[in-house]
Every structure is written in C-alpha cells, then in structure tokens.
Design an enzyme around this catalytic site. Structure first.
Site, PDB file in Angstrom:
ATOM      1  N   PHE A 123       0.874  -1.182   0.000  1.00 42.17           N
ATOM      2  CA  PHE A 123       0.000   0.000   0.000  1.00 42.17           C
ATOM      3  C   PHE A 123       0.904   1.222   0.000  1.00 42.17           C
ATOM      4  CE2 PHE A 123      -2.272   3.000   2.981  1.00 42.17           C
ATOM      5  CZ  PHE A 123      -3.527   3.079   2.387  1.00 42.17           C
ATOM      6  N   ILE A 157       7.238   1.910   2.775  1.00 42.73           N
ATOM      7  CA  ILE A 157       6.178   1.055   2.229  1.00 42.73           C
ATOM      8  C   ILE A 157       6.443  -0.411   2.596  1.00 42.73           C
ATOM      9  CG2 ILE A 157       4.843   0.442   0.174  1.00 42.73           C
ATOM     10  CD1 ILE A 157       4.748   3.479   1.094  1.00 42.73           C
ATOM     11  N   GLU A 363       0.451   3.075  10.515  1.00 38.99           N
ATOM     12  CA  GLU A 363      -1.002   3.131  10.263  1.00 38.99           C
ATOM     13  C   GLU A 363      -1.687   4.203  11.114  1.00 38.99           C
ATOM     14  OE1 GLU A 363      -3.059  -0.185   8.904  1.00 38.99           O
ATOM     15  OE2 GLU A 363      -1.230  -1.304   8.421  1.00 38.99           O
ATOM     16  N   GLY A 364      -0.945   5.284  11.307  1.00 40.39           N
ATOM     17  CA  GLY A 364      -1.431   6.411  12.096  1.00 40.39           C
ATOM     18  C   GLY A 364      -0.845   6.349  13.493  1.00 40.39           C
ATOM     19  N   THR A 365      -0.087   7.384  13.866  1.00 44.73           N
ATOM     20  CA  THR A 365       0.515   7.423  15.206  1.00 44.73           C
ATOM     21  C   THR A 365      -0.588   7.475  16.272  1.00 44.73           C
ATOM     22  OG1 THR A 365       0.489   9.820  15.168  1.00 44.73           O
ATOM     23  CG2 THR A 365       2.511   8.749  14.356  1.00 44.73           C
ATOM     24  N   SER A 366      -0.191   7.263  17.507  1.00 44.06           N
ATOM     25  CA  SER A 366      -1.178   7.348  18.599  1.00 44.06           C
ATOM     26  C   SER A 366      -1.794   8.756  18.644  1.00 44.06           C
ATOM     27  CB  SER A 366      -0.516   7.005  19.936  1.00 44.06           C
ATOM     28  OG  SER A 366      -0.156   5.639  19.930  1.00 44.06           O
TER      29      SER A 366
HETATM   30  N1  CAA Z   1     -13.468   6.748   5.809  1.00 41.71           N
HETATM   31  C1  CAA Z   1     -14.012   7.414   4.756  1.00 41.71           C
HETATM   32  N2  CAA Z   1     -13.910   8.762   4.601  1.00 41.71           N
HETATM   33  C2  CAA Z   1     -13.242   9.434   5.551  1.00 41.71           C
HETATM   34  C3  CAA Z   1     -12.660   8.797   6.667  1.00 41.71           C
HETATM   35  C4  CAA Z   1     -12.786   7.401   6.776  1.00 41.71           C
HETATM   36  N3  CAA Z   1     -12.247   6.727   7.792  1.00 41.71           N
HETATM   37  N4  CAA Z   1     -12.075   9.727   7.440  1.00 41.71           N
HETATM   38  C5  CAA Z   1     -12.271  10.911   6.841  1.00 41.71           C
HETATM   39  N5  CAA Z   1     -12.987  10.734   5.699  1.00 41.71           N
HETATM   40  C6  CAA Z   1     -13.386  11.743   4.720  1.00 41.71           C
HETATM   41  C7  CAA Z   1     -13.783  13.060   5.390  1.00 41.71           C
HETATM   42  O1  CAA Z   1     -15.154  13.056   5.728  1.00 41.71           O
HETATM   43  C8  CAA Z   1     -13.425  14.075   4.336  1.00 41.71           C
HETATM   44  O2  CAA Z   1     -14.459  14.060   3.365  1.00 41.71           O
HETATM   45  P1  CAA Z   1     -14.932  15.413   2.613  1.00 41.71           P
HETATM   46  O3  CAA Z   1     -13.741  15.847   1.784  1.00 41.71           O
HETATM   47  O4  CAA Z   1     -16.079  14.972   1.771  1.00 41.71           O
HETATM   48  O5  CAA Z   1     -15.276  16.409   3.673  1.00 41.71           O
HETATM   49  C9  CAA Z   1     -12.180  13.483   3.671  1.00 41.71           C
HETATM   50  O6  CAA Z   1     -12.255  12.060   3.921  1.00 41.71           O
HETATM   51  C10 CAA Z   1     -10.876  14.010   4.210  1.00 41.71           C
HETATM   52  O7  CAA Z   1     -10.858  13.742   5.612  1.00 41.71           O
HETATM   53  P2  CAA Z   1     -10.271  14.763   6.658  1.00 41.71           P
HETATM   54  O8  CAA Z   1     -10.792  16.131   6.360  1.00 41.71           O
HETATM   55  O9  CAA Z   1     -10.504  14.197   8.021  1.00 41.71           O
HETATM   56  O10 CAA Z   1      -8.713  14.729   6.260  1.00 41.71           O
HETATM   57  P3  CAA Z   1      -7.479  15.350   7.053  1.00 41.71           P
HETATM   58  O11 CAA Z   1      -6.444  15.607   6.038  1.00 41.71           O
HETATM   59  O12 CAA Z   1      -7.893  16.448   7.956  1.00 41.71           O
HETATM   60  O13 CAA Z   1      -6.985  14.215   8.073  1.00 41.71           O
HETATM   61  C11 CAA Z   1      -6.186  12.123   8.851  1.00 41.71           C
HETATM   62  C12 CAA Z   1      -7.019  12.914   7.853  1.00 41.71           C
HETATM   63  C13 CAA Z   1      -7.135  11.340   9.710  1.00 41.71           C
HETATM   64  C14 CAA Z   1      -5.251  12.921   9.734  1.00 41.71           C
HETATM   65  C15 CAA Z   1      -5.385  11.212   7.904  1.00 41.71           C
HETATM   66  O14 CAA Z   1      -4.463  11.983   7.144  1.00 41.71           O
HETATM   67  C16 CAA Z   1      -4.676  10.107   8.592  1.00 41.71           C
HETATM   68  O15 CAA Z   1      -5.287   9.095   8.930  1.00 41.71           O
HETATM   69  N6  CAA Z   1      -3.332  10.241   8.792  1.00 41.71           N
HETATM   70  C17 CAA Z   1      -2.535   9.149   9.215  1.00 41.71           C
HETATM   71  C18 CAA Z   1      -1.972   8.461   8.008  1.00 41.71           C
HETATM   72  C19 CAA Z   1      -1.741   7.014   8.208  1.00 41.71           C
HETATM   73  O16 CAA Z   1      -2.413   6.342   8.981  1.00 41.71           O
HETATM   74  N7  CAA Z   1      -0.794   6.492   7.453  1.00 41.71           N
HETATM   75  C20 CAA Z   1      -0.519   5.122   7.464  1.00 41.71           C
HETATM   76  C21 CAA Z   1       0.315   4.746   6.300  1.00 41.71           C
HETATM   77  S1  CAA Z   1       0.220   3.043   5.927  1.00 41.71           S
HETATM   78  C22 CAA Z   1       1.184   2.218   7.030  1.00 41.71           C
HETATM   79  O17 CAA Z   1       1.646   2.746   8.005  1.00 41.71           O
HETATM   80  C23 CAA Z   1       1.330   0.768   6.726  1.00 41.71           C
HETATM   81  C24 CAA Z   1       2.435   0.080   7.409  1.00 41.71           C
HETATM   82  O18 CAA Z   1       3.559   0.522   7.463  1.00 41.71           O
HETATM   83  C25 CAA Z   1       2.172  -1.247   7.927  1.00 41.71           C
END
Ligand code: CAA
Length: 381
Positions: A123, A157, A363-366
């Site tokens: 991903f 990744i 997958e998102g910090t605490s």
């Molecule tokens: N499901 C569906 N839609 C969602 C949603 C969800 N869970 N959460 C938010 N949305 C929608 C919102 O309603 C918004 O919609 P509109 O544009 O229609 O209003 C849109 O998506 C954007 O959402 P936000 O305004 O909340 O976006 P943001 O930029 O303010 O913040 C965040 C989002 C929650 C901070 C997000 O950026 C986030 O989760 N960050 C952490 C990133 C992350 O977890 N990365 C992991 C990488 S993968 C990994 O780590 C794998 C590994 O190594 C094993």
C-alpha cells in the site's frame, strides 16, 4: 451480546495458533536476527488460506470475516510480529481496497493470486512530506491516451520489496488537493517501479519497509481503482481496516510479553522465593493481563462492526490506540520482570520491546488516533 466465537472463527484461531507455535517460534527469532523476509512462512500461510482470510471463496480466499482475521493476526504476532504485519499489510491494505473498490474484472484478475500468496500486496500512500498528513500527496498521475504515467516518491512502504501488486495513491488533479487523489493497482514488474532503499529499523526486522521512486511508471487506464478523485477516501477507509490488523498485532506482541513474564516469574527465584510470589511482580502481571483483555475486546468489537458493514472509524482508531499502548507497556514491564536478562538477546522480551514500539507509529501514530477519535466524538455529539 455474545462473547463466544463461531466454530469457523475458533477454527481459524486454532489453525493460526498451531502454525505459529510450530513454524514461527524459532523462525521468529531468526527473522529478527537476520532481518530476512520470512519467505517460507509466507508461502505456507498462503497455502493455509491465511493471506486471504476475509476474501470471498469465489476470489480464492477463505471466505471468513474480519473477526477471524484479527484472531489470526494476533496468533501470528505472538511468535513473529514481522510475519503478522506482512500478513496484515497484504490483507488489509492491498487486498481489501481491491475487494471493496475494484471492478469485477480487477477483483478476478488480482485477488486469487494474492489470496494464494503468489503475489504479495503493498500500500503506497506515505511520502516524505505526507506521513501523518497523508493528504499532502505530491506523487502525480497524468493521463496519456489509454494510460496514466506516475511520477513521485513513497516512503516506508511495508512489503514493497517482495510485493507483486501495489495499491498506489497519486494526484490526478493537483488543483483539487485531497479530492484530486486517485488510487491505482500497479503490478510491480512495470518499468519505472524502483526500490530506492530498504530502511534499517529498530524492530519487525523481517518485514521490509522501502522507499520507492516512480519514474514514468505507466499503468493502463483500467488500473484506476475506483473513481478519479476518490482515492483519499478509499485510503482512509482502507486504514480503518488496517488499524484493526495492527491492533491485533499489538495484542499478540503484548500477549507474548505476558506469557514470557509468567514463565520467568515462576522459575526465577530471589531472596529464596520465586519472584512471582512478590506483589511488585504480581501487580505488573495483573495490569498486563487486564490491559490486553481490554485491547482484544476493542479489537474484536471494531472487527465485528466492520463485518456488519457498520461504521468503525472511531472503534478501529480506539482499538489501535489502546492495543498499541497496552503492548508497549506490557513489553516494558516484561523487560523489567526479567531484570538484567530481559536486556539481553538471550530472552525474547527485548524483541517484543522493539517490535511493540512500531504499533504506536504506523497506520497512524497514537496522536493521529486520538485526533480521529476526538473528531468523531465531536461530529457525533
Ligand atoms: N473513511 C471514509 N472517509 C473518511 C474517513 C474514513 N475513515 N475519514 C475521513 N474521511 C473523509 C472526510 O469526511 C473528508 O471528506 P470530505 O472531503 O467529503 O469532507 C475526507 O475524507 C478528508 O478527511 P479529513 O478532512 O478528516 O482529512 P485530514 O487531512 O484532515 O486528516 C487524517 C485525515 C485522519 C489525519 C489522515 O491523514 C490520517 O489518517 N493520517 C494518518 C496516516 C496514516 O495512517 N498512514 C498510514 C500509512 S500506511 C502504514 O503505516 C502501513 C504500514 O507501514 C504497515
């Protein structure tokens, strides 16, 4: 409310537990020591149906649910947290978005090989400037006839070096910001897919995290996953499920820390008695057990909501937050229970300490989980 597992769920847990004990106990130590990808274990997991636990049988999966999936990931993580995250990233972050947003042709083309373990998934969302702020994407996908041409850099990744299939996020319309992000299914053998480097990490050594560079990576138009501009929402929906997988991984690491501490506390004597007879140790064991039970319940609740097709944004974030902190705390206490021995590589608890830490970050910090939970609370208020 029913706390009993169905017979299929109990069977999935049993199969994973047996596999983990027989095949991962020694291999988990070796994987940590060498940093080698646990290829044989992953192949065997494919044959056992554990790389497609919630993928329907018509696409070659086991046709089970997310509760079974969480139970499987927990069992694998008890013996090898690296193997558990390889399975979790493959399943939650690559197979699930294809299952959820893919066309019938895309599902049929990719899911059977992924469920069988012939093609591992990854991903590609995070970028150097887009970690917690995942919407700050810079990678571009430009339409060119019947193709898209992708250019950009992705960071951290998981599974990328071994993956055959990637779900990649890129801006198709930079003027739209997050609403200009689209998702693509990319076969990693395409020219332009390049592994820049594999990170040297504190823990989960066998799970490789790579920086990627896309240079004129051309994908056919039919590799667009879902609609143009819907990619960021798909990424966030995908991460809801991914957080359940990481919560389960954390519960498994914490459980391993507790199990090793119990074993050590009854064997090790100090001042003429097993250290398990001292209140200082008993309180640690009790706290670990309670926090891990609570973490597992939160995890299975989020998984059950997902299976019921109900929203689980807050519940998945709560499970991931609580389980990660419970695992970290259990690992810290397990090292303490083991004293000087716990600080050596002779005992497994120092590995749990290193492995647990990442569950508070990826997958998102605490901090991001708390932000997601607070936003949902305020929206629902
Ligand atoms: N499901 C569906 N839609 C969602 C949603 C969800 N869970 N959460 C938010 N949305 C929608 C919102 O309603 C918004 O919609 P509109 O544009 O229609 O209003 C849109 O998506 C954007 O959402 P936000 O305004 O909340 O976006 P943001 O930029 O303010 O913040 C965040 C989002 C929650 C901070 C997000 O950026 C986030 O989760 N960050 C952490 C990133 C992350 O977890 N990365 C992991 C990488 S993968 C990994 O780590 C794998 C590994 O190594 C094993």
């Amino acid at each position: 409310m029913n706390f009993e597992l169905s017979s299929e769920q109990a069977q999935a847990r049993q199969t994973a537990r047996r596999f983990a004990r027989e095949k991962l106990s020694a291999a988990g130590v070796e994987t940590d020591r060498t940093g080698r990808f646990p290829r044989q274990a992953v192949q065997e997991l494919g044959k056992l149906g554990m790389l497609g636990v919630f993928v329907p049988e018509r696409y070659g999966g086991a046709g089970l649910d997310h509760v079974s999936y969480a139970l499987v990931v927990e069992e694998l993580a008890v013996e090898c947290a690296a193997t558990a995250v390889i399975v979790s990233a493959h399943s939650s972050l690559a197979s699930w978005p294809i299952l959820s947003a893919g066309s019938e042709a895309q599902r049929a083309a990719f899911l059977p090989a992924m469920a069988a373990g012939e093609k591992l998934g990854c991903f590609a969302l995070s970028e150097p400037q887009a970690g917690s702020d995942a919407g700050a994407q810079k990678t571009r996908a430009v339409r060119d006839g019947d193709s898209y041409v992708i250019n950009g850099t992705k960071n951290f990744i998981t599974n990328a070096p071994e993956a055959g299939v990637a779900v990649v996020f890129a801006l198709t319309d930079p003027h739209q910001g997050q609403r200009g992000i689209s998702a693509f299914i990319v076969e990693t053998e395409r020219p332009g897919w390049q592994i820049v480097r594999i990170e040297e990490k504190m823990g989960i050594h066998g799970a490789h995290s790579a920086q990627l560079s896309f240079q004129d990576l051309r994908v056919p138009r039919d590799r667009l996953l879902g609609e143009e501009g819907q990619g960021f929402k798909l990424a966030l929906r995908t991460l809801d499920g991914g957080r359940i997988g990481i919560a389960a991984q954390a519960v498994g690491i914490g459980r391993a820390a507790l199990e090793q501490s119990l074993k050590y506390a009854v064997q090790r004597t100090a001042f003429g008695k097993p250290i398990a007879s001292y209140q200082a140790i008993r309180w640690k064991l009790a706290d670990m057990a309670v926090e891990l039970d609570a973490a597992r319940l939160l995890t299975l609740k989020a998984a059950a909501l997902k299976d019921a097709g109900r929203p689980c944004i807050r519940e998945a974030a709560s499970a991931k937050l609580f389980a990660a902190e419970a695992a970290m705390s259990a690992a810290i206490e397990a090292v303490q229970v083991h004293g000087g021995n716990g600080y050596t590589r002779e005992f497994k608890v120092e590995r749990y300490f290193r492995d647990a830490k990442i569950t508070e970050i990826y997958e998102g910090t605490s901090e991001i989980q708390r932000l997601v939970i607070a936003r949902r609370l305020l929206a629902e208020h």
